[in-house]
Design a protein around this motif. Structure first.
Motif, short mmCIF file in Angstrom:
data_model
loop_
_atom_site.label_atom_id
_atom_site.label_comp_id
_atom_site.label_asym_id
_atom_site.label_seq_id
_atom_site.Cartn_x
_atom_site.Cartn_y
_atom_site.Cartn_z
N ILE A 22 44.82 59.99 113.46
CA ILE A 22 43.78 60.77 112.79
C ILE A 22 42.96 59.87 111.86
CG2 ILE A 22 43.42 62.56 111.03
CD1 ILE A 22 45.79 64.07 112.37
N ALA A 23 43.63 59.01 111.11
CA ALA A 23 42.91 58.11 110.20
C ALA A 23 42.01 57.15 110.97
CB ALA A 23 43.91 57.33 109.33
N THR A 24 42.52 56.59 112.05
CA THR A 24 41.73 55.66 112.86
C THR A 24 40.52 56.37 113.44
OG1 THR A 24 43.69 54.37 113.39
CG2 THR A 24 41.79 54.11 114.86
N SER A 61 35.38 57.45 104.22
CA SER A 61 36.07 57.06 102.99
C SER A 61 37.41 57.76 102.86
CB SER A 61 35.19 57.33 101.76
OG SER A 61 34.93 58.71 101.65
N THR A 62 37.49 59.02 103.25
CA THR A 62 38.76 59.73 103.20
C THR A 62 39.72 59.20 104.25
OG1 THR A 62 37.59 61.68 102.41
CG2 THR A 62 39.82 62.01 103.17
N ALA A 63 39.20 58.89 105.42
CA ALA A 63 40.05 58.30 106.47
C ALA A 63 40.60 56.96 106.00
CB ALA A 63 39.26 58.15 107.76
N ARG A 64 39.78 56.18 105.28
CA ARG A 64 40.27 54.90 104.74
C ARG A 64 41.35 55.13 103.69
NH1 ARG A 64 35.00 53.24 105.61
NH2 ARG A 64 34.30 53.85 103.54
N LEU A 107 49.56 71.66 103.12
CA LEU A 107 48.93 70.48 103.71
C LEU A 107 48.90 70.63 105.23
CD1 LEU A 107 47.71 67.74 102.96
CD2 LEU A 107 49.99 66.76 103.26
N VAL A 108 47.69 70.58 105.81
CA VAL A 108 47.53 70.83 107.25
C VAL A 108 46.70 69.73 107.90
CG1 VAL A 108 47.73 73.34 106.96
CG2 VAL A 108 45.46 72.26 106.90
N TYR A 109 46.69 69.74 109.22
CA TYR A 109 45.89 68.79 110.00
C TYR A 109 44.42 69.22 110.00
CZ TYR A 109 50.29 66.91 111.69
OH TYR A 109 51.52 66.32 111.76
N PRO A 110 43.50 68.27 110.25
CA PRO A 110 42.08 68.63 110.34
C PRO A 110 41.88 69.73 111.38
CG PRO A 110 42.34 66.25 110.34
CD PRO A 110 43.73 66.84 110.46
N ILE A 137 44.86 72.93 102.97
CA ILE A 137 44.06 71.74 102.69
C ILE A 137 44.31 70.69 103.75
CG2 ILE A 137 43.67 69.88 101.04
CD1 ILE A 137 44.55 71.83 98.85
N SER A 138 43.23 70.17 104.32
CA SER A 138 43.34 69.13 105.35
C SER A 138 43.85 67.81 104.76
CB SER A 138 41.98 68.89 106.01
OG SER A 138 42.03 67.75 106.85
N VAL A 139 44.71 67.16 105.50
CA VAL A 139 45.19 65.84 105.09
C VAL A 139 44.05 64.82 105.11
CG1 VAL A 139 45.88 65.05 107.41
CG2 VAL A 139 47.13 64.23 105.39
N LEU A 140 42.94 65.17 105.75
CA LEU A 140 41.79 64.28 105.80
C LEU A 140 40.78 64.60 104.69
CD1 LEU A 140 41.23 61.85 107.48
CD2 LEU A 140 40.04 63.26 109.14
#
Length: 138
Positions: free
Chosen positions: A21-23, A33-36, A79-82, A92-95
Motif C-alpha cells: 500500500i505504501a509503495t 507524503s502520507t505514503a512516505r 484503523l482500517v485499510y484505504p 481511519i485509513s492507515v494511509l
C-alpha cells in the motif's frame, strides 16, 4: 516521531500488505507524503509473527483509544485499510497521517506527527480495545 525512540511493532501479515500500500501510494500525487510516512514507519518497525504481536499494540482493524495532545480529549478510532475509512464512524485509513502514526504503537507510547492540516500534533495511546487481524493466514 515517536518519543523515547520507541519502534513500532507490526505483524508480518500487516507488514506485507502495508508495504504494498505504501509503495503504491507513493505513485499517486494526492497521497505521497502520507505514503512516505507509512513507509518510514514500516522501515523502522520490529516485525513479528501475528501470534507474537502483543495485545496492547495497534494493528490493522484495531479499535484504539488515544489522547489528542492539542485538545487533551480522548478519541476512539478503528484503523482500517484505504477504501474502508469513514470519518463519521471513526474508521481511519492507515494511509491518513493519523493512521500512519497509529500503526504499531503500544499502550503508553506517544508520537508527534504532522497532521493533514500541516500542523504538528501529539497523541498518546491509552488502550487497544480490539484487534481483528492477529492470526497469520492458513
Amino acid at each position: 516521531m515517536r518519543e523515547n525512540h520507541d519502534l513500532p511493532t507490526i505483524s508480518s501479515t500487516d507488514y506485507a500488505r502495508l508495504a504494498g500500500i505504501a509503495t503504491s501510494g507513493m505513485r499517486y500525487r494526492r497521497i505521497p507524503s502520507t505514503a512516505r510516512l507509512l513507509s518510514g514507519e514500516l522501515r523502522r518497525a520490529r516485525v513479528v509473527h501475528a501470534s507474537e504481536l502483543p495485545d496492547d499494540v495497534v494493528s490493522m482493524h484495531s479499535t484504539v483509544e488515544f489522547t489528542d495532545g492539542i485538545t487533551d480529549r480522548v478519541r476512539r478510532a478503528t484503523l482500517v485499510y484505504p477504501g474502508e475509512e469513514d470519518g463519521g464512524s471513526g474508521r481511519i485509513s492507515v494511509l491518513s497521517p493519523l493512521g500512519a502514526a497509529l500503526i504499531g504503537m503500544a499502550v503508553g507510547q506517544s508520537m508527534r506527527w504532522h497532521s493533514a492540516t500541516h500542523g504538528w500534533r501529539t497523541l498518546r495511546v491509552i488502550r487497544v480495545v480490539s484487534e481483528k487481524e492477529r492470526r497469520e493466514p492458513s
